[in-house]
Design a protein around this motif. Structure first.
Motif, short mmCIF file in Angstrom:
data_model
loop_
_atom_site.label_atom_id
_atom_site.label_comp_id
_atom_site.label_asym_id
_atom_site.label_seq_id
_atom_site.Cartn_x
_atom_site.Cartn_y
_atom_site.Cartn_z
N PRO A 93 0.70 -1.30 0.07
CA PRO A 93 -0.11 0.05 0.00
C PRO A 93 0.92 1.41 -0.14
O PRO A 93 1.97 1.54 0.72
CB PRO A 93 -0.68 -0.04 1.42
CG PRO A 93 -0.95 -1.59 1.43
CD PRO A 93 0.44 -2.09 0.94
N ARG B 189 -2.71 -0.20 -4.69
CA ARG B 189 -3.38 -0.38 -3.76
C ARG B 189 -2.58 0.89 -2.74
O ARG B 189 -1.66 1.20 -2.71
CB ARG B 189 -3.07 -1.66 -2.63
CG ARG B 189 -4.07 -1.69 -1.62
CD ARG B 189 -4.12 -3.15 -0.92
NE ARG B 189 -4.89 -3.38 0.15
CZ ARG B 189 -6.31 -3.71 0.37
NH1 ARG B 189 -6.85 -3.99 -0.99
NH2 ARG B 189 -6.89 -3.77 1.25
N PHE B 190 -3.90 1.55 -2.19
CA PHE B 190 -3.42 2.52 -1.39
C PHE B 190 -3.29 2.21 0.19
O PHE B 190 -2.35 2.88 0.93
CB PHE B 190 -4.74 3.51 -1.55
CG PHE B 190 -4.60 4.60 -2.59
CD1 PHE B 190 -3.72 4.20 -3.79
CD2 PHE B 190 -5.05 5.92 -2.53
CE1 PHE B 190 -3.70 5.12 -4.81
CE2 PHE B 190 -5.10 6.68 -3.59
CZ PHE B 190 -4.23 6.33 -4.97
N ASP C 231 -9.30 -2.63 4.23
CA ASP C 231 -9.99 -2.80 2.92
C ASP C 231 -11.24 -1.70 2.97
O ASP C 231 -11.61 -1.18 1.73
CB ASP C 231 -10.91 -4.26 2.92
CG ASP C 231 -9.82 -5.45 2.85
OD1 ASP C 231 -8.69 -5.08 2.20
OD2 ASP C 231 -10.14 -6.41 3.23
N GLU D 196 -9.57 1.43 1.74
CA GLU D 196 -9.20 1.16 0.47
C GLU D 196 -10.65 1.47 -0.87
O GLU D 196 -10.65 2.05 -1.73
CB GLU D 196 -8.78 -0.35 -0.06
CG GLU D 196 -7.98 -0.60 -1.39
CD GLU D 196 -7.00 0.12 -1.94
OE1 GLU D 196 -6.67 0.05 -3.24
OE2 GLU D 196 -6.33 0.86 -1.07
N THR E 235 -11.50 4.98 -1.79
CA THR E 235 -10.84 5.75 -2.81
C THR E 235 -10.92 5.29 -4.10
O THR E 235 -10.53 6.03 -5.06
CB THR E 235 -9.34 5.31 -2.58
OG1 THR E 235 -8.90 4.05 -2.78
CG2 THR E 235 -8.73 5.61 -1.13
N CYS E 236 -11.97 4.25 -4.37
CA CYS E 236 -12.29 3.76 -5.69
C CYS E 236 -13.70 4.10 -6.01
O CYS E 236 -14.58 4.30 -5.33
CB CYS E 236 -12.30 2.15 -5.75
SG CYS E 236 -10.55 1.74 -5.34
#
Length: 237
Positions: free
Chosen positions: A13, A40-41, A45, A48, A51-52
């Motif tokens: 990440p 992956r940031f 989960d 994460e 962010t999408c």
């Protein structure tokens, strides 16, 4: 003894790594990795997931909100032509906001740990991974938070009955901007206007990242003299 230079591990990440780059962050973040698979940031989960964002979420979520604000001004007694003018004024105002944010906030120079981290989350990730389709448009939760100061800003320059339509126009401008931005990266335009705009924006990513801050148009780059050199000379980018 010379301290070893920090190296980002792309298999882990990224968000909490990039701050350690210090002054080297600016060079690192402006060396793009062209891949449709984003990094992956976060290890978490849920973070994460936040962010999408798929591109179609932007018009799906925000266009009904735009319509609601516009109808508020209609209910307050304004005619359709008056409201249309307010909305167009809001869209125009957004183009200036778009340019200002991109030039002065998204491209601010950082070198400390938390400043690098914040910049990477805000815009640096897009320059490092410009083809990451799930992190190209702005997450709706973040947009909702930013709407508050923009609403208050519009209230300062408008009357109570014109504020909703002006704000709705600005929000419409944002929706147009985010959808256009996604299309410039992932679409295959056939018309000259869209094709030239795509070339102009990709020039900003891969050639002259300190110029060409307009996404939906070149207008404010012309006004503030930030056109890329090839545009100034009349050549294509």
């Amino acid at each position: 003894m010379v301290a070893q230079e920090f190296t980002v591990d792309l298999s882990k990440p990224l968000v909490f790594q990039v701050g350690h780059l210090g002054e080297a962050y600016q060079d690192w973040v402006h060396q793009p990795i062209v891949s449709k698979e984003g990094p992956r940031f976060f290890a978490n989960d849920f973070l994460e997931f936040l962010t999408c964002t798929v591109w179609w979420a932007i018009p799906t979520i925000w266009l009904p909100v735009v319509c609601w604000f516009i109808t508020m001004s209609v209910r307050m007694g304004h005619t359709i032509p008056e409201v249309a003018l307010m909305v167009m004024s809001g869209v125009f105002l957004w183009t200036l906001i778009e340019y200002t944010l991109h030039r002065f906030l998204f491209h601010m120079k950082t070198k400390t740990y938390w400043a690098n981290t914040a910049h990477y989350l805000l815009h640096g990730c897009h320059h490092k991974h410009p083809m990451d389709g799930l992190r190209l448009v702005f997450p709706p939760a973040a947009t909702a938070i930013l709407c508050v100061p923009f609403w208050n800003m519009v209230k300062l320059i408008a009357t109570p009955s014109t504020t909703p339509a002006l704000f709705g126009g600005g929000l419409l401008g944002y929706v147009m901007y985010d959808c256009t931005h996604y299309y410039l990266h992932h679409g295959q335009p056939s018309k000259d206007l869209a094709r030239n705009l795509k070339r102009y924006h990709l020039n900003h990513h891969f050639r002259v990242q300190s110029k060409g801050f307009g996404i939906t148009s070149r207008l404010w780059d012309i006004v503030f003299e930030t056109l890329p050199p090839s545009e100034i000379s009349g050549k294509t980018c």
